[in-house]
Design an enzyme around this catalytic site. Sequence first.
Site, PDB file in Angstrom:
ATOM      1  N   ASN A  21       1.302  -0.924   0.220  1.00 16.51           N
ATOM      2  CA  ASN A  21      -0.056  -0.471   0.109  1.00 16.51           C
ATOM      3  C   ASN A  21       0.913   1.306  -0.592  1.00 16.51           C
ATOM      4  OD1 ASN A  21      -1.309   2.004   0.929  1.00 16.51           O
ATOM      5  ND2 ASN A  21      -2.967   1.084   1.606  1.00 16.51           N
ATOM      6  N   ASP A  31      -0.066   4.326   0.425  1.00 13.80           N
ATOM      7  CA  ASP A  31      -0.593   6.009   0.366  1.00 13.80           C
ATOM      8  C   ASP A  31       0.283   6.450   0.993  1.00 13.80           C
ATOM      9  OD1 ASP A  31      -3.134   4.134  -0.611  1.00 13.80           O
ATOM     10  OD2 ASP A  31      -4.006   4.323   1.610  1.00 13.80           O
ATOM     11  N   HIS A  32       1.056   6.112   2.041  1.00  9.90           N
ATOM     12  CA  HIS A  32       1.453   6.698   2.189  1.00  9.90           C
ATOM     13  C   HIS A  32       2.633   7.963   2.367  1.00  9.90           C
ATOM     14  CE1 HIS A  32      -1.193   7.070   5.069  1.00  9.90           C
ATOM     15  NE2 HIS A  32      -1.629   5.598   5.831  1.00  9.90           N
ATOM     16  N   HIS A  71      -5.500   3.661  -1.753  1.00  8.76           N
ATOM     17  CA  HIS A  71      -7.207   4.165  -1.288  1.00  8.76           C
ATOM     18  C   HIS A  71      -6.835   5.951  -1.821  1.00  8.76           C
ATOM     19  CE1 HIS A  71      -9.459   4.441   2.802  1.00  8.76           C
ATOM     20  NE2 HIS A  71     -10.325   4.724   1.530  1.00  8.76           N
ATOM     21  N   ARG A  95      -9.531   8.262  -1.203  1.00  7.65           N
ATOM     22  CA  ARG A  95     -10.800   8.273  -0.451  1.00  7.65           C
ATOM     23  C   ARG A  95     -11.061   9.785  -0.628  1.00  7.65           C
ATOM     24  NH1 ARG A  95      -9.598   7.218   5.755  1.00  7.65           N
ATOM     25  NH2 ARG A  95     -10.564   9.186   6.035  1.00  7.65           N
ATOM     26  N   ARG A 134      -6.942  12.966   0.855  1.00  5.11           N
ATOM     27  CA  ARG A 134      -6.340  13.624   1.541  1.00  5.11           C
ATOM     28  C   ARG A 134      -4.419  13.364   1.584  1.00  5.11           C
ATOM     29  NH1 ARG A 134      -7.410  10.339   7.337  1.00  5.11           N
ATOM     30  NH2 ARG A 134      -8.971  11.863   6.951  1.00  5.11           N
ATOM     31  N   HIS A 135      -4.783  11.493   0.701  1.00  2.00           N
ATOM     32  CA  HIS A 135      -3.662  11.637   0.543  1.00  2.00           C
ATOM     33  C   HIS A 135      -3.390  11.019  -1.264  1.00  2.00           C
ATOM     34  CE1 HIS A 135      -4.913   7.195   1.337  1.00  2.00           C
ATOM     35  NE2 HIS A 135      -4.298   7.684   2.725  1.00  2.00           N
ATOM     36  N   GLU A 194      -7.880   0.440  -2.487  1.00  2.08           N
ATOM     37  CA  GLU A 194      -9.292   0.347  -1.985  1.00  2.08           C
ATOM     38  C   GLU A 194     -10.529   2.155  -1.748  1.00  2.08           C
ATOM     39  OE1 GLU A 194      -7.349   1.412   1.902  1.00  2.08           O
ATOM     40  OE2 GLU A 194      -6.507  -1.159   1.359  1.00  2.08           O
ATOM     41  N   THR A 211      -8.312   3.627   8.139  1.00  3.14           N
ATOM     42  CA  THR A 211      -9.130   2.954   8.193  1.00  3.14           C
ATOM     43  C   THR A 211      -9.643   2.211  10.174  1.00  3.14           C
ATOM     44  OG1 THR A 211      -9.200   2.436   5.996  1.00  3.14           O
ATOM     45  CG2 THR A 211     -10.790   1.377   6.670  1.00  3.14           C
ATOM     46  N   GLU A 222     -11.336  -9.179   3.604  1.00  2.48           N
ATOM     47  CA  GLU A 222      -9.786  -8.610   3.657  1.00  2.48           C
ATOM     48  C   GLU A 222     -10.524  -8.769   5.443  1.00  2.48           C
ATOM     49  OE1 GLU A 222      -7.734  -5.722   1.885  1.00  2.48           O
ATOM     50  OE2 GLU A 222      -5.992  -5.069   3.680  1.00  2.48           O
ATOM     51  N   HIS A 275      -3.994  -4.466   8.049  1.00  2.00           N
ATOM     52  CA  HIS A 275      -3.743  -3.185   8.385  1.00  2.00           C
ATOM     53  C   HIS A 275      -2.457  -3.247   9.963  1.00  2.00           C
ATOM     54  CE1 HIS A 275      -5.735   0.379   9.330  1.00  2.00           C
ATOM     55  NE2 HIS A 275      -5.329   0.264  10.578  1.00  2.00           N
ATOM     56  N   GLY A 295       1.622  -1.258   4.620  1.00  2.00           N
ATOM     57  CA  GLY A 295       2.402  -0.374   3.950  1.00  2.00           C
ATOM     58  C   GLY A 295       2.459   0.988   4.873  1.00  2.00           C
TER      59      GLY A 295
END
Length: 238
Positions: A7, A9-10, A43, A45, A49-50, A70, A101, A151, A191, A213
């Site tokens: 992942n 995202d960050h 993801h 969103r 935000r990312h 996602e 999440t 998941e 997660h 992630g």
Amino acid sequence: MPLLGVNIDHVATVRQARRTNEPDPVHAAVLAELGGADSITVHLREDRRHIQDRDVRLVKEICRVRLNLEMAVSDEITKIALSVRPDQVTLVPERREEVTTEGGLDVITHFQRIRQCIDQLQGAGILASLFIDPDVIQIEKARELGVEAVELHTGAYAEAKTPEQVEIEFDKLREAGQFAIAQGLKLNVGHGLTYRNVRRVAEIQSVHELNIGHSIVSQAILVGFERAVREMKQLVTL
Ligand code: PXP
């Protein structure tokens, strides 16, 4: 052997901190692929935000490994998914105030909305997965919906504070995982997994894919930091 979904995202979170163009999560996706990632997860969103829309489009275009998108059960994002056509969509709950999440999707409460959403996605040939807590009733409902995969949320295991609690949460995860497999569902997990807690989760029988992630992005910053400073120092002192 379980697969690794990365992942990214960050990487986008760091970029969005400055609203600039680095680091580009698309570059990270390519590097993840070179490192052996079996799939890339982003993801998108509703609050953006990312990850941004162009990231999803470009990762889909450039990467050869599978793209797992996602998303919340949202008409706007569903439209984007139908246009980008990721290999898989994982439906997740989303609240604007949350840091990440926080819990699994409540398939019982949102059954009809989820059904409409996955009908559209599956109609377009996209595999559907639901991010849910390791809970037998949620898994049964997921099967009723006809999704290909679930998941299971590993957050309770990852965040357990005492060794006893870790064991309790791990057993819940393993038992729910075996139940999902018995229902004919593909078993993904994710997660809060880290370099310290991932091993036993990877060893759960029949886990198809682990989605990780934050810990990988954190490790990348640290293992790459010294080299990055050296490169800048060289430029400054030339
Ligand atoms: N799986 C799902 C459904 C998620 O929402 C997230 C977090 O975005 C992850 C996996 C990855 O979690 P982490 O960043 O803690 O590894």
